[in-house]
Scaffold this motif. Structure first.
Motif, PDB file in Angstrom:
ATOM      1  N   SER A   1       0.839  -1.190   0.000  1.00  0.00           N
ATOM      2  CA  SER A   1       0.000   0.000   0.000  1.00  0.00           C
ATOM      3  C   SER A   1       0.879   1.247   0.000  1.00  0.00           C
ATOM      4  O   SER A   1       1.951   1.253   0.604  1.00  0.00           O
ATOM      5  N   PRO A   2       0.450   2.317  -0.668  1.00  0.00           N
ATOM      6  CA  PRO A   2       1.216   3.558  -0.614  1.00  0.00           C
ATOM      7  C   PRO A   2       1.075   4.267   0.731  1.00  0.00           C
ATOM      8  O   PRO A   2       1.789   5.237   0.993  1.00  0.00           O
ATOM      9  N   TYR A   3       0.187   3.772   1.562  1.00  0.00           N
ATOM     10  CA  TYR A   3      -0.045   4.397   2.857  1.00  0.00           C
ATOM     11  C   TYR A   3       0.669   3.616   3.958  1.00  0.00           C
ATOM     12  O   TYR A   3       0.754   2.385   3.925  1.00  0.00           O
ATOM     13  N   SER A   4       1.175   4.319   4.926  1.00  0.00           N
ATOM     14  CA  SER A   4       1.755   3.684   6.111  1.00  0.00           C
ATOM     15  C   SER A   4       1.464   4.566   7.313  1.00  0.00           C
ATOM     16  O   SER A   4       1.198   5.771   7.180  1.00  0.00           O
ATOM     17  N   ALA A   5       1.512   3.975   8.476  1.00  0.00           N
ATOM     18  CA  ALA A   5       1.230   4.715   9.708  1.00  0.00           C
ATOM     19  C   ALA A   5       2.154   4.221  10.808  1.00  0.00           C
ATOM     20  O   ALA A   5       2.733   3.132  10.715  1.00  0.00           O
ATOM     21  N   ASN A   6       2.296   5.017  11.829  1.00  0.00           N
ATOM     22  CA  ASN A   6       3.128   4.636  12.959  1.00  0.00           C
ATOM     23  C   ASN A   6       2.611   5.282  14.229  1.00  0.00           C
ATOM     24  O   ASN A   6       1.992   6.352  14.192  1.00  0.00           O
ATOM     25  N   ILE A   7       2.851   4.621  15.343  1.00  0.00           N
ATOM     26  CA  ILE A   7       2.526   5.173  16.648  1.00  0.00           C
ATOM     27  C   ILE A   7       3.674   4.851  17.594  1.00  0.00           C
ATOM     28  O   ILE A   7       4.232   3.749  17.552  1.00  0.00           O
ATOM     29  N   THR A   8       4.064   5.816  18.403  1.00  0.00           N
ATOM     30  CA  THR A   8       5.231   5.683  19.275  1.00  0.00           C
ATOM     31  C   THR A   8       4.898   6.112  20.695  1.00  0.00           C
ATOM     32  O   THR A   8       4.205   7.114  20.909  1.00  0.00           O
ATOM     33  N   THR A   9       5.375   5.342  21.646  1.00  0.00           N
ATOM     34  CA  THR A   9       5.405   5.794  23.033  1.00  0.00           C
ATOM     35  C   THR A   9       6.870   5.977  23.398  1.00  0.00           C
ATOM     36  O   THR A   9       7.706   5.133  23.089  1.00  0.00           O
ATOM     37  N   ALA A  10       7.178   7.103  24.023  1.00  0.00           N
ATOM     38  CA  ALA A  10       8.570   7.418  24.338  1.00  0.00           C
ATOM     39  C   ALA A  10       8.674   7.962  25.752  1.00  0.00           C
ATOM     40  O   ALA A  10       7.721   8.553  26.279  1.00  0.00           O
ATOM     41  N   SER A  11       9.829   7.761  26.353  1.00  0.00           N
ATOM     42  CA  SER A  11      10.038   8.269  27.716  1.00  0.00           C
ATOM     43  C   SER A  11      10.063   9.787  27.750  1.00  0.00           C
ATOM     44  O   SER A  11       9.824  10.392  28.795  1.00  0.00           O
ATOM     45  N   GLN A  12      10.356  10.423  26.580  1.00  0.00           N
ATOM     46  CA  GLN A  12      10.272  11.867  26.429  1.00  0.00           C
ATOM     47  C   GLN A  12      10.401  12.184  24.944  1.00  0.00           C
ATOM     48  O   GLN A  12      10.717  11.307  24.134  1.00  0.00           O
ATOM     49  N   TYR A  13      10.129  13.435  24.575  1.00  0.00           N
ATOM     50  CA  TYR A  13      10.281  13.877  23.190  1.00  0.00           C
ATOM     51  C   TYR A  13      11.440  14.864  23.126  1.00  0.00           C
ATOM     52  O   TYR A  13      11.401  15.925  23.747  1.00  0.00           O
TER      53      TYR A  13
ATOM     54  N   GLN B   1      11.413  18.568  24.706  1.00  0.00           N
ATOM     55  CA  GLN B   1      10.166  19.285  24.479  1.00  0.00           C
ATOM     56  C   GLN B   1       9.015  18.823  25.365  1.00  0.00           C
ATOM     57  O   GLN B   1       7.977  19.495  25.416  1.00  0.00           O
ATOM     58  N   THR B   2       9.178  17.702  26.035  1.00  0.00           N
ATOM     59  CA  THR B   2       8.165  17.299  27.021  1.00  0.00           C
ATOM     60  C   THR B   2       8.680  17.492  28.453  1.00  0.00           C
ATOM     61  O   THR B   2       8.115  16.946  29.394  1.00  0.00           O
ATOM     62  N   TRP B   3       9.780  18.283  28.582  1.00  0.00           N
ATOM     63  CA  TRP B   3      10.303  18.636  29.904  1.00  0.00           C
ATOM     64  C   TRP B   3      10.639  17.386  30.709  1.00  0.00           C
ATOM     65  O   TRP B   3      10.424  17.299  31.913  1.00  0.00           O
ATOM     66  N   GLY B   4      11.123  16.334  30.013  1.00  0.00           N
ATOM     67  CA  GLY B   4      11.529  15.100  30.664  1.00  0.00           C
ATOM     68  C   GLY B   4      10.405  14.117  30.931  1.00  0.00           C
ATOM     69  O   GLY B   4      10.637  13.043  31.495  1.00  0.00           O
ATOM     70  N   LYS B   5       9.179  14.443  30.510  1.00  0.00           N
ATOM     71  CA  LYS B   5       8.024  13.565  30.739  1.00  0.00           C
ATOM     72  C   LYS B   5       7.745  12.707  29.509  1.00  0.00           C
ATOM     73  O   LYS B   5       8.192  13.015  28.401  1.00  0.00           O
ATOM     74  N   PRO B   6       6.943  11.608  29.655  1.00  0.00           N
ATOM     75  CA  PRO B   6       6.648  10.722  28.518  1.00  0.00           C
ATOM     76  C   PRO B   6       5.908  11.446  27.395  1.00  0.00           C
ATOM     77  O   PRO B   6       5.229  12.455  27.613  1.00  0.00           O
TER      78      PRO B   6
ATOM     79  N   VAL C   1      18.788  10.743  28.045  1.00  0.00           N
ATOM     80  CA  VAL C   1      18.598   9.446  27.391  1.00  0.00           C
ATOM     81  C   VAL C   1      17.102   9.221  27.201  1.00  0.00           C
ATOM     82  O   VAL C   1      16.303   9.473  28.108  1.00  0.00           O
ATOM     83  N   THR C   2      16.722   8.743  26.024  1.00  0.00           N
ATOM     84  CA  THR C   2      15.315   8.506  25.687  1.00  0.00           C
ATOM     85  C   THR C   2      15.130   7.074  25.212  1.00  0.00           C
ATOM     86  O   THR C   2      15.925   6.572  24.411  1.00  0.00           O
ATOM     87  N   PHE C   3      14.076   6.420  25.689  1.00  0.00           N
ATOM     88  CA  PHE C   3      13.692   5.096  25.188  1.00  0.00           C
ATOM     89  C   PHE C   3      12.357   5.230  24.478  1.00  0.00           C
ATOM     90  O   PHE C   3      11.432   5.880  24.978  1.00  0.00           O
ATOM     91  N   SER C   4      12.238   4.626  23.289  1.00  0.00           N
ATOM     92  CA  SER C   4      10.986   4.682  22.540  1.00  0.00           C
ATOM     93  C   SER C   4      10.634   3.306  21.971  1.00  0.00           C
ATOM     94  O   SER C   4      11.511   2.493  21.683  1.00  0.00           O
TER      95      SER C   4
END
Length: 260
Positions: free
Chosen positions: A25-37, A44-49, A252-255
């Motif tokens: 498909s020409p379409y794709s999507a993604n979703i991410t959870t991260a320890s911060q942005y 940009q999330t001030w150290g929050k998830p 350090v960030t984990f995603s």
């Protein structure tokens, strides 16, 4: 200021290439959870998830378009809770090189500076020519809107009626698979803010990535930015009694990302 998709892209290619005989498909999507942005070295999330997600369209001709969003903290961007990006572009492979240009706009709904600084909004747009060869890619983002991320004489208290159109961000990335399912990537960035050189900064990061079953991927990233004469080390969003911190300190960030 999206950054996460750089980590996602190699995994998306891997899953598609292993099923080359199947219609894609020409379409794709993604979703991410991260320890911060973290984007361009700024927390940009001030150290929050953070919760992030995107939708992309890629045509065989090389044309593409997409949108991506992430939660952000109003401690970093006054009255903001979301960064919403839209972008479109064209890329083409010529021999061992891939070249292209992207146009992007970054929108922060409801976010603006104080009345004392003219209620400047943080929204901005960039034109981004890019080239890649093997594991190396280089981009240069040029601000086409009046201001880059709200930087002007009113908000920075420098000069008289000056704006930051024409600011530029050099983005150098290196990606390398190291063994089955594992890869690393390194990044260096240099942001020049036109008319306000005191606010210039550089950033760097190094990530270790792991492909997982069910189109999942994970990443552990160390990032750091540095500025001129400690410009950002006592950062505040301008609110009365706002929290003060250094958003470009090493971190350090984990995603964990799911692609569809």
């Amino acid at each position: 200021m999206k950054k996460t998709l750089f980590v996602i892209a190699p995994f998306a290619f891997y899953f598609q290439s292993t099923h080359a005989t199947e219609p894609t498909s020409p379409y794709s999507a993604n979703i991410t959870t991260a320890s911060q942005y973290v984007s361009r070295g700024f927390q940009q999330t001030w150290g929050k998830p953070a919760l992030q997600g995107g939708l992309d369209y890629n045509h065989d001709s090389g044309f593409y378009a997409g949108t991506w969003a992430s939660t952000v903290s109003d401690h970093f961007i006054r009255d903001a809770s979301v960064e919403w990006d839209v972008y479109t572009g064209y890329s083409r492979t010529i021999g061992d090189f891939t070249v292209g240009t992207k146009v992007a706009y970054y929108y922060y709904p409801g976010a603006k500076t104080t009345a004392d600084t003219g209620n400047t909004r943080f929204d901005y747009g960039e034109i981004i020519p890019e080239i890649s060869y093997g594991p190396l890619s280089v981009k240069y983002a040029i601000t086409y809107t009046q201001d880059y991320f709200g930087n002007n004489s009113d908000t920075l208290g420098m000069g008289n009626n000056k704006h930051s159109r024409g600011s530029g961000y050099l983005d150098v990335n290196w990606y390398q698979p190291i063994t089955q399912g594992w890869s690393v990537n390194a990044h260096y960035g240099n942001q020049r803010i036109k008319n306000f050189s005191a606010a210039n900064f550089q950033d760097a990061s190094f990530a270790v990535n792991k492909e997982l079953p069910y189109n999942l991927s994970s990443s552990l990233t160390y990032s750091k930015a540095w500025d001129k004469d400690g410009f950002y080390q006592q950062y505040s969003n301008g609110n009365p009694n706002a929290k003060v911190s250094n958003p470009i300190d090493s971190t350090v960030t984990f995603s964990l990302t799911k692609t569809f």
